[in-house]
Each structure stands twice: as structure tokens, then as C-alpha cells.
Design an enzyme around this catalytic site. Structure first.
Site, PDB file in Angstrom:
ATOM      1  N   LYS A 229      71.884  37.160 136.220  1.00 50.42           N
ATOM      2  CA  LYS A 229      72.635  36.507 137.214  1.00 50.42           C
ATOM      3  C   LYS A 229      72.586  36.956 138.606  1.00 50.42           C
ATOM      4  CE  LYS A 229      76.592  33.736 136.683  1.00 50.42           C
ATOM      5  NZ  LYS A 229      78.235  33.964 135.890  1.00 50.42           N
TER       6      LYS A 229
HETATM    7  C1  E4P Z   1      79.891  30.647 136.120  1.00 47.70           C
HETATM    8  O1  E4P Z   1      78.977  31.240 135.889  1.00 47.70           O
HETATM    9  C2  E4P Z   1      81.236  31.054 136.300  1.00 47.70           C
HETATM   10  O2  E4P Z   1      81.376  32.291 135.589  1.00 47.70           O
HETATM   11  C3  E4P Z   1      82.446  30.449 136.041  1.00 47.70           C
HETATM   12  O3  E4P Z   1      82.119  29.103 135.418  1.00 47.70           O
HETATM   13  C4  E4P Z   1      83.223  30.305 137.205  1.00 47.70           C
HETATM   14  O4  E4P Z   1      84.324  29.787 136.720  1.00 47.70           O
HETATM   15  P1  E4P Z   1      85.779  29.676 137.707  1.00 47.70           P
HETATM   16  O5  E4P Z   1      85.740  28.924 138.786  1.00 47.70           O
HETATM   17  O6  E4P Z   1      86.705  29.095 136.627  1.00 47.70           O
HETATM   18  O7  E4P Z   1      86.131  31.013 137.626  1.00 47.70           O
END
Ligand code: E4P
Length: 218
Positions: free
Chosen positions: A83
């Protein structure tokens, strides 16, 4: 549509596997920090617990650092997806990893232009953050629609991974828009199963059956 759990907690993952519903897991540095676990050990545990892509995020921000961390994360298991932040160096790393056959998830996507660049860099997944856009008064679902339209128009194969979802309705909308995947906090995953009429309907069926005086089916 693939459904991923957005968590770094093993118990939250294993409690929800077994019905063919969980296709993978996404993590991020905040979730990993909250878990208190060593990232390499925890990603290895998650990779063993699910049969599908597990996104593990780098924390370096310069190209060399991103490449080094990405390779270390990828070496943990075959189902690790690296990622990467949607930055200039993140996109360069994405392009390099793509050339090496290393799957990537380009995260923190907040605009159509960013999604277009992630696709051009060869991202396996792009993660538009629906909830955070709505938190700022923007149109998160509109962004998903726009990305779907443009990817289809040009034949980009990058999978749209709807992220930062805040409700079961967000999941339904992401599915209708044609997102390839969505990542959900465990609570939202659980709420997809629930409907008040299922609960009351089941109770009525069981109450009627109980009145017959039978135990079980006989
Ligand atoms: C996605 O890859 C993120 O880990 C996640 O969906 C972020 O979500 P949040 O805005 O609730 O922190």
C-alpha cells in the site's frame, strides 16, 4: 465484488471468516499503531488468516525508502499487497512495483485526477476515501462514479477499492456504482447482515413452531 476488512486485529478477522464473505484485509499505519503489534509479525498472521489480498502500508515517503519498505512487506507472504501513498514518489514506486509484478494499493485518493494517475502508474487497486470526503462536505460517492466512468472509458484495469466507508448504505452504493471492492470496518461488515424484518420474521417463525410443542424438527 470483493469485500475486505479494514482492521489490524486478528480476532476481528477470524470472527468473520468461514462463510466465504471476507476476500481480504486492508491495514494502514493508524490501525497498525492502534494494534500495538509488530507490523511484520502482524501482517504475517493476517496473511495466514485470510485467503486473499492483504494490504500492508509503507511509512517512508521518499522513493528509495518506499521501495525498500515495500519489498520488505511483500517478502512476508505471497498475498501481501504493497500500500502506497498517492504522492509523486508513491506513484513512481507503484510503476516500479507494477513492472516487477508486485501488487499495489494506492491509497489516500481524493480526486479523479489522482485516480487517473494511479491507473496510469499501474496500480492494482486505488483506494478513494469516501467517508473522509463526505466529512469535508464533498461528494465521495460521486467520486466513485467518476472513477468508474473514466476507468471504463479508457479500459484501465486498476480495481476501484471503495475505502473510508461509514455505513452499510455506502457499501450498497459502492456496489451499485460498480466498484470492484470495498474495505469495511468490522462493525459495518456486521451491519450488512442485519435487517429488522429478518429478526422479527425469524422470531415469529420460531414462536409459532414452539407452540406445536415439538423440540427441534421432530
Ligand atoms: C483504507 O485503506 C483505509 O484504511 C480506511 O478505509 C480509512 O478509513 P477511515 O477514513 O475511516 O480512517
Amino acid at each position: 465484488m470483493q469485500l475486505f476488512l479494514d482492521t489490524a486485529e486478528i480476532s476481528e478477522i477470524t470472527a468473520r471468516t468461514g462463510a466465504g464473505l471476507v476476500d481480504g484485509v486492508t491495514t494502514n499505519p493508524s490501525l497498525m499503531a492502534k494494534s500495538g503489534a509488530d507490523i511484520f509479525e502482524r501482517i504475517a498472521e493476517i496473511c495466514a488468516a485470510v485467503d486473499g489480498p492483504v494490504s500492508a502500508e509503507v511509512v517512508a515517503t521518499d522513493l528509495e525508502g518506499i521501495l525498500e519498505e515495500g519489498r520488505r512487506l511483500r517478502a512476508i507472504a505471497d498475498n501481501v499487497v504493497v500500500k502506497l501513498p498517492l504522492t509523486a514518489d508513491g506513484l513512481k514506486a507503484c510503476h516500479i512495483f507494477s513492472g516487477e509484478g508486485i501488487p499495489t494499493n494506492v491509497t489516500l485518493c481524493f480526486s479523479l485526477n489522482q485516480a487517473l494517475l494511479a491507473a496510469k502508474a499501474g496500480a492494482t487497486f486505488v483506494s478513494p476515501f469516501v467517508g473522509r470526503i463526505e466529512d469535508m462536505g464533498g461528494d465521495g460517492l460521486g467520486l466513485l462514479e467518476a472513477i468508474r466512468e473514466v476507468y471504463d472509458q479508457f479500459g484501465y484495469e486498476t480495481a476501484i477499492l471503495a475505502a473510508s466507508l461509514r455505513s452499510a448504505t455506502h457499501v450498497e452504493m459502492a456496489a451499485r456504482i460498480g466498484c470492484d471492492a470495498a474495505t469495511l470496518p468490522p462493525k459495518i461488515f456486521d451491519s450488512m447482515i442485519l435487517h429488522p424484518l429478518t429478526e422479527t420474521g425469524l422470531k415469529a417463525f420460531l414462536d409459532d413452531w414452539k407452540k406445536t410443542g415439538r423440540s427441534g424438527l421432530t
